[in-house]
Write a protein that holds these residues in place. Structure first.
Motif, PDB file in Angstrom:
ATOM      1  N   PRO A 112      -0.918   1.704  -0.504  1.00 35.43           N
ATOM      2  CA  PRO A 112      -1.324   0.737   0.520  1.00 35.43           C
ATOM      3  C   PRO A 112      -2.365   1.286   1.482  1.00 35.43           C
ATOM      4  CG  PRO A 112       0.815   1.650   1.053  1.00 35.43           C
ATOM      5  CD  PRO A 112       0.404   2.254  -0.264  1.00 35.43           C
ATOM      6  N   LEU A 113      -3.168   0.376   2.002  1.00 33.74           N
ATOM      7  CA  LEU A 113      -4.100   0.730   3.060  1.00 33.74           C
ATOM      8  C   LEU A 113      -3.309   0.864   4.356  1.00 33.74           C
ATOM      9  CD1 LEU A 113      -6.432  -0.989   1.235  1.00 33.74           C
ATOM     10  CD2 LEU A 113      -7.584  -0.430   3.356  1.00 33.74           C
ATOM     11  N   ASP A 114      -3.479   1.948   5.046  1.00 34.42           N
ATOM     12  CA  ASP A 114      -2.930   2.145   6.390  1.00 34.42           C
ATOM     13  C   ASP A 114      -1.431   1.882   6.485  1.00 34.42           C
ATOM     14  OD1 ASP A 114      -3.275   3.047   8.928  1.00 34.42           O
ATOM     15  OD2 ASP A 114      -4.066   1.158   9.711  1.00 34.42           O
ATOM     16  N   TRP A 115      -0.661   2.437   5.539  1.00 34.66           N
ATOM     17  CA  TRP A 115       0.791   2.245   5.518  1.00 34.66           C
ATOM     18  C   TRP A 115       1.463   2.607   6.846  1.00 34.66           C
ATOM     19  CZ3 TRP A 115       4.489  -0.439   3.690  1.00 34.66           C
ATOM     20  CH2 TRP A 115       5.804  -0.008   3.752  1.00 34.66           C
ATOM     21  N   PRO A 116       1.127   3.736   7.474  1.00 33.31           N
ATOM     22  CA  PRO A 116       1.805   4.066   8.745  1.00 33.31           C
ATOM     23  C   PRO A 116       1.671   2.965   9.805  1.00 33.31           C
ATOM     24  CG  PRO A 116       0.635   5.978   7.929  1.00 33.31           C
ATOM     25  CD  PRO A 116       0.207   4.815   7.073  1.00 33.31           C
ATOM     26  N   ALA A 117       0.548   2.253   9.814  1.00 34.90           N
ATOM     27  CA  ALA A 117       0.323   1.214  10.818  1.00 34.90           C
ATOM     28  C   ALA A 117       1.091  -0.075  10.521  1.00 34.90           C
ATOM     29  CB  ALA A 117      -1.167   0.906  10.933  1.00 34.90           C
ATOM     30  N   ILE A 118       1.434  -0.307   9.245  1.00 35.71           N
ATOM     31  CA  ILE A 118       2.078  -1.584   8.897  1.00 35.71           C
ATOM     32  C   ILE A 118       3.524  -1.452   8.442  1.00 35.71           C
ATOM     33  CG2 ILE A 118      -0.117  -2.690   8.302  1.00 35.71           C
ATOM     34  CD1 ILE A 118       0.692  -2.280   5.317  1.00 35.71           C
ATOM     35  N   ARG A 119       4.007  -0.245   8.212  1.00 33.31           N
ATOM     36  CA  ARG A 119       5.338  -0.052   7.633  1.00 33.31           C
ATOM     37  C   ARG A 119       6.438  -0.724   8.438  1.00 33.31           C
ATOM     38  NH1 ARG A 119       8.507   4.316   9.418  1.00 33.31           N
ATOM     39  NH2 ARG A 119       9.288   4.754   7.335  1.00 33.31           N
ATOM     40  N   ASP A 120       6.315  -0.750   9.757  1.00 37.62           N
ATOM     41  CA  ASP A 120       7.357  -1.350  10.584  1.00 37.62           C
ATOM     42  C   ASP A 120       7.378  -2.874  10.520  1.00 37.62           C
ATOM     43  OD1 ASP A 120       8.374   1.099  11.314  1.00 37.62           O
ATOM     44  OD2 ASP A 120       7.164   1.239  13.135  1.00 37.62           O
ATOM     45  N   GLN A 121       6.382  -3.475   9.861  1.00 37.44           N
ATOM     46  CA  GLN A 121       6.410  -4.928   9.639  1.00 37.44           C
ATOM     47  C   GLN A 121       7.456  -5.296   8.588  1.00 37.44           C
ATOM     48  OE1 GLN A 121       2.526  -6.337   8.509  1.00 37.44           O
ATOM     49  NE2 GLN A 121       1.530  -5.301  10.213  1.00 37.44           N
ATOM     50  N   PHE A 122       7.944  -4.297   7.864  1.00 36.26           N
ATOM     51  CA  PHE A 122       8.890  -4.522   6.784  1.00 36.26           C
ATOM     52  C   PHE A 122      10.246  -3.956   7.203  1.00 36.26           C
ATOM     53  CE2 PHE A 122       4.616  -4.095   5.069  1.00 36.26           C
ATOM     54  CZ  PHE A 122       4.471  -5.359   4.503  1.00 36.26           C
TER      55      PHE A 122
END
Length: 154
Positions: A112-122
């Motif tokens: 994924p692109l920029d996983w650290p920035a979006i991981r908490d959306q899941f």
């Protein structure tokens, strides 16, 4: 974790609107698979036709097609990223998704692109269970429906 007789491992992250689970891998990639709820919605899966490894998959775009009784649906990614791997075992045995959706029935692995920035959306754990319950409510899921009961993940 259990909801209406369907299992949801608390170690995974979830994308309830896609009926997918996400597992973070040590190399920074993310493995995707259909949840027990997704299996209950689809019923017996007859085929999974993934996109080609190396393709860029955009968020909410298909990473493959799932075929089930008299219909087919696009398996849409909750992430943007490069398709690193697909579960080749599903070509010969797509029923693995129904039998072991959280293990041998995994579907695809993305970088994924920029996983650290979006991981908490899941969400994961109890937060995920609340989100999945809300998705079930929005879908008008009826756990008492005898057709659904026959599809519960075991």
């Amino acid at each position: 974790m259990n909801l209406h007789g369907l299992e949801f491992p608390d170690t995974l992250r979830y994308a309830p609107e896609h009926s997918l689970w996400l597992r973070e891998e040590d190399d920074g990639s993310v493995t995707l698979g259909l949840t027990a709820y997704g299996c209950a919605l689809y019923g017996q899966i007859f085929a999974f036709t993934p996109k080609r490894v190396g393709m860029r998959i955009e968020r909410d775009r298909g990473f493959g097609v799932v075929e089930f009784a008299k219909a087919a649906a696009s398996a849409r990614s909750p992430l943007t990223g490069e398709l690193l791997a697909v579960n080749e075992a599903l070509r010969e045995r797509p029923s693995l998704i129904n039998r072991d959706c959280y293990g041998e029935g995994w579907m695809a692995r993305l970088q994924p692109l920029d996983w650290p920035a979006i991981r908490d959306q899941f969400p994961q754990g109890e937060t995920a269970l609340v989100a999945i319950a809300e998705r079930m409510r929005l879908d008008n899921f009826d756990p008492a429906n005898v057709h659904v009961q026959a599809l519960q993940w075991k």
